[in-house]
Enzyme design. Structure first.
Site, PDB file in Angstrom:
ATOM      1  CB  CYS A 150      -0.917   0.120   1.256  1.00 34.64           C
ATOM      2  SG  CYS A 150      -1.760  -1.185   1.683  1.00 34.64           S
TER       3      CYS A 150
ATOM      4  CD  GLU B 106      -2.562   3.464   3.418  1.00 32.78           C
ATOM      5  OE1 GLU B 106      -2.910   4.019   3.126  1.00 32.78           O
ATOM      6  OE2 GLU B 106      -1.802   3.108   2.006  1.00 32.78           O
TER       7      GLU B 106
ATOM      8  NE  ARG C 294      -9.375   6.063  -6.146  1.00 34.34           N
ATOM      9  CZ  ARG C 294      -8.565   5.512  -5.160  1.00 34.34           C
ATOM     10  NH1 ARG C 294      -9.800   4.728  -4.547  1.00 34.34           N
ATOM     11  NH2 ARG C 294      -7.579   5.504  -5.324  1.00 34.34           N
TER      12      ARG C 294
ATOM     13  CB  CYS D 284      -6.010  -1.852   4.205  1.00 36.34           C
ATOM     14  SG  CYS D 284      -4.469  -2.572   4.299  1.00 36.34           S
TER      15      CYS D 284
ATOM     16  CE1 TYR E 246       0.351 -10.611  19.055  1.00 37.63           C
ATOM     17  CE2 TYR E 246       1.254  -9.757  17.574  1.00 37.63           C
ATOM     18  CZ  TYR E 246       1.245 -10.515  18.858  1.00 37.63           C
ATOM     19  OH  TYR E 246       2.604 -11.381  18.448  1.00 37.63           O
TER      20      TYR E 246
ATOM     21  CD1 TRP F 184       5.944  -9.125  16.958  1.00 30.17           C
ATOM     22  CD2 TRP F 184       5.660  -7.338  15.725  1.00 30.17           C
ATOM     23  NE1 TRP F 184       7.155  -9.077  16.527  1.00 30.17           N
ATOM     24  CE2 TRP F 184       6.866  -8.302  15.434  1.00 30.17           C
ATOM     25  CE3 TRP F 184       5.984  -5.896  15.342  1.00 30.17           C
ATOM     26  CZ2 TRP F 184       8.347  -7.663  15.006  1.00 30.17           C
ATOM     27  CZ3 TRP F 184       7.036  -5.581  14.458  1.00 30.17           C
ATOM     28  CH2 TRP F 184       8.763  -6.181  14.278  1.00 30.17           C
TER      29      TRP F 184
END
Length: 140
Positions: free
Chosen positions: A59, A61, A87, A93, A130, A132
């Site tokens: 992506c 990002e 857009r 995501c 979660y 990490w």
């Protein structure tokens, strides 16, 4: 979730992402093109463009995060993605949200809202995630 109104720095970051995607889009008949920009704690900005691929290429990002890291930026304050063909601002995501939470848990993400773009802490976008924790030695 605490939404904050955009600052002038936020608008400058959106404009960099927009210019990046406009200059590098595959056009209206091409693939889903996104541009992203991230701001370092020192104010420097880094842009990226996605590499659309059927396997789920990176992506925009993540490309912007990689570029910032490659140029020595370790502390990042804000990130935004903008879609091609006008857009506008697009939220990250799930994969991007998880990576942002893990590497930059205090980063603000600029999102579209019904009242126009605003920023929010990434941890608000992925509550109960979660966590990490990257080994600091691996990041050097």
């Amino acid at each position: 979730m605490e939404l904050r109104p955009l600052t002038d720095d936020d608008r400058e970051l959106i404009e960099l992402a927009r210019r990046t995607v406009d200059a590098n889009t595959d056009g209206p008949d091409g693939v889903h093109t996104m541009g992203a920009a991230v701001r370092g704690a020192d104010g420097r900005m880094y842009a990226g463009i996605n590499l659309y691929h059927f396997t789920g290429g990176p992506c925009a990002e993540l490309v912007a995060l990689g570029r910032a890291r490659a140029e020595g930026a370790r502390e990042l304050t804000t990130i935004v993605a903008v879609g091609n063909e006008g857009r506008g601002v697009v939220g990250p995501c799930g994969r991007d949200r998880q990576i942002l939470v893990d590497y930059h848990p205090t980063i603000r993400v600029i999102l579209p809202t019904p009242d126009g773009p605003a920023s929010v802490l990434v941890t608000d976008l992925l509550p109960g995630a979660y966590r990490w924790t990257p080994n600091p030695e691996e990041l050097r």
